[in-house]
Design a protein around this motif. Structure first.
Motif, short mmCIF file in Angstrom:
data_model
loop_
_atom_site.label_atom_id
_atom_site.label_comp_id
_atom_site.label_asym_id
_atom_site.label_seq_id
_atom_site.Cartn_x
_atom_site.Cartn_y
_atom_site.Cartn_z
N TRP A 58 3.80 1.75 1.04
CA TRP A 58 2.44 1.27 1.28
C TRP A 58 1.94 1.76 2.63
O TRP A 58 0.85 2.31 2.74
CB TRP A 58 2.43 -0.24 1.19
CG TRP A 58 1.09 -0.92 1.30
CD1 TRP A 58 -0.13 -0.35 1.56
CD2 TRP A 58 0.85 -2.31 1.17
NE1 TRP A 58 -1.11 -1.31 1.59
CE2 TRP A 58 -0.53 -2.52 1.35
CE3 TRP A 58 1.66 -3.41 0.91
CZ2 TRP A 58 -1.10 -3.78 1.28
CZ3 TRP A 58 1.09 -4.66 0.84
CH2 TRP A 58 -0.28 -4.83 1.03
N CYS A 59 2.77 1.59 3.65
CA CYS A 59 2.39 2.02 5.00
C CYS A 59 2.15 3.53 5.04
O CYS A 59 1.17 3.99 5.63
CB CYS A 59 3.46 1.62 6.00
SG CYS A 59 3.04 2.01 7.71
N ASP A 60 3.05 4.29 4.43
CA ASP A 60 2.89 5.74 4.41
C ASP A 60 1.59 6.17 3.77
O ASP A 60 1.01 7.19 4.14
CB ASP A 60 4.05 6.40 3.66
CG ASP A 60 5.33 6.45 4.46
OD1 ASP A 60 5.28 6.21 5.69
OD2 ASP A 60 6.39 6.70 3.86
N ASN A 61 1.12 5.40 2.81
CA ASN A 61 -0.10 5.76 2.10
C ASN A 61 -1.37 5.18 2.71
O ASN A 61 -2.46 5.39 2.17
CB ASN A 61 0.02 5.36 0.62
CG ASN A 61 0.94 6.31 -0.10
OD1 ASN A 61 0.61 7.46 -0.30
ND2 ASN A 61 2.11 5.82 -0.47
N CYS A 62 -1.25 4.47 3.81
CA CYS A 62 -2.44 3.96 4.49
C CYS A 62 -3.21 5.09 5.17
O CYS A 62 -4.43 5.02 5.32
CB CYS A 62 -2.06 2.89 5.52
SG CYS A 62 -1.60 1.32 4.76
N ALA A 73 -8.60 -0.65 7.21
CA ALA A 73 -8.61 -1.75 6.24
C ALA A 73 -7.28 -1.81 5.49
O ALA A 73 -6.71 -2.89 5.28
CB ALA A 73 -9.77 -1.60 5.26
N ALA A 74 -6.78 -0.64 5.10
CA ALA A 74 -5.50 -0.60 4.39
C ALA A 74 -4.36 -1.06 5.31
O ALA A 74 -3.47 -1.80 4.88
CB ALA A 74 -5.22 0.82 3.87
N LEU A 75 -4.39 -0.64 6.56
CA LEU A 75 -3.36 -1.06 7.51
C LEU A 75 -3.43 -2.56 7.78
O LEU A 75 -2.40 -3.22 7.93
CB LEU A 75 -3.49 -0.28 8.82
CG LEU A 75 -2.94 1.14 8.77
CD1 LEU A 75 -3.35 1.91 10.02
CD2 LEU A 75 -1.43 1.14 8.61
N LYS A 76 -4.64 -3.10 7.83
CA LYS A 76 -4.78 -4.54 8.04
C LYS A 76 -4.11 -5.31 6.90
O LYS A 76 -3.37 -6.26 7.13
CB LYS A 76 -6.26 -4.93 8.13
CG LYS A 76 -6.47 -6.41 8.32
CD LYS A 76 -7.95 -6.76 8.37
CE LYS A 76 -8.11 -8.26 8.49
NZ LYS A 76 -9.49 -8.69 8.40
N LEU A 102 -0.77 -7.78 7.00
CA LEU A 102 -0.77 -9.12 6.39
C LEU A 102 0.43 -9.28 5.45
O LEU A 102 1.10 -10.32 5.44
CB LEU A 102 -2.07 -9.37 5.63
CG LEU A 102 -3.32 -9.55 6.49
CD1 LEU A 102 -4.57 -9.58 5.60
CD2 LEU A 102 -3.23 -10.80 7.33
N ALA A 103 0.71 -8.25 4.67
CA ALA A 103 1.85 -8.30 3.75
C ALA A 103 3.17 -8.37 4.52
O ALA A 103 4.07 -9.14 4.16
CB ALA A 103 1.84 -7.09 2.82
N VAL A 104 3.29 -7.61 5.59
CA VAL A 104 4.50 -7.65 6.42
C VAL A 104 4.66 -9.05 7.02
O VAL A 104 5.77 -9.60 7.05
CB VAL A 104 4.45 -6.57 7.53
CG1 VAL A 104 5.57 -6.78 8.55
CG2 VAL A 104 4.56 -5.18 6.92
#
Length: 85
Positions: free
Chosen positions: A48-52, A57-60, A64-66
């Protein structure tokens, strides 16, 4: 069937947000050992992080998931310690 306990019902955006754990909460249903369980969560978070790709917005959402995974692990550790006491 959801892994989320009933007391963590979703908010209007579909996210489980409650963190007020009932005193009698039993985490046994998700307190499972094994290589693929938590490893799979970490791999998914990594992908998920690699694809941000720097998208704020995606990193935020990723942060939150982390935070959710971290909180859940803290609760599982607390549950395991209480169970062995």
């Amino acid at each position: 069937r959801s892994l989320q306990p009933t007391w963590r019902r979703n908010n209007s955006m579909g996210l489980a947000v409650a963190r007020d754990v009932p005193a009698d909460e039993d985490w046994s249903e998700i307190n499972k050992s094994g290589f693929h369980g938590f490893y799979t969560i970490l791999v998914a978070l990594g992908w998920w992080c690699d694809n941000c790709n720097g998208d704020r917005a995606a990193l935020k959402n990723w942060y939150l998931a982390v935070g959710e995974v971290s909180w859940m692990l803290e609760e599982l550790v607390r549950f395991a310690k209480a169970k062995t006491s």
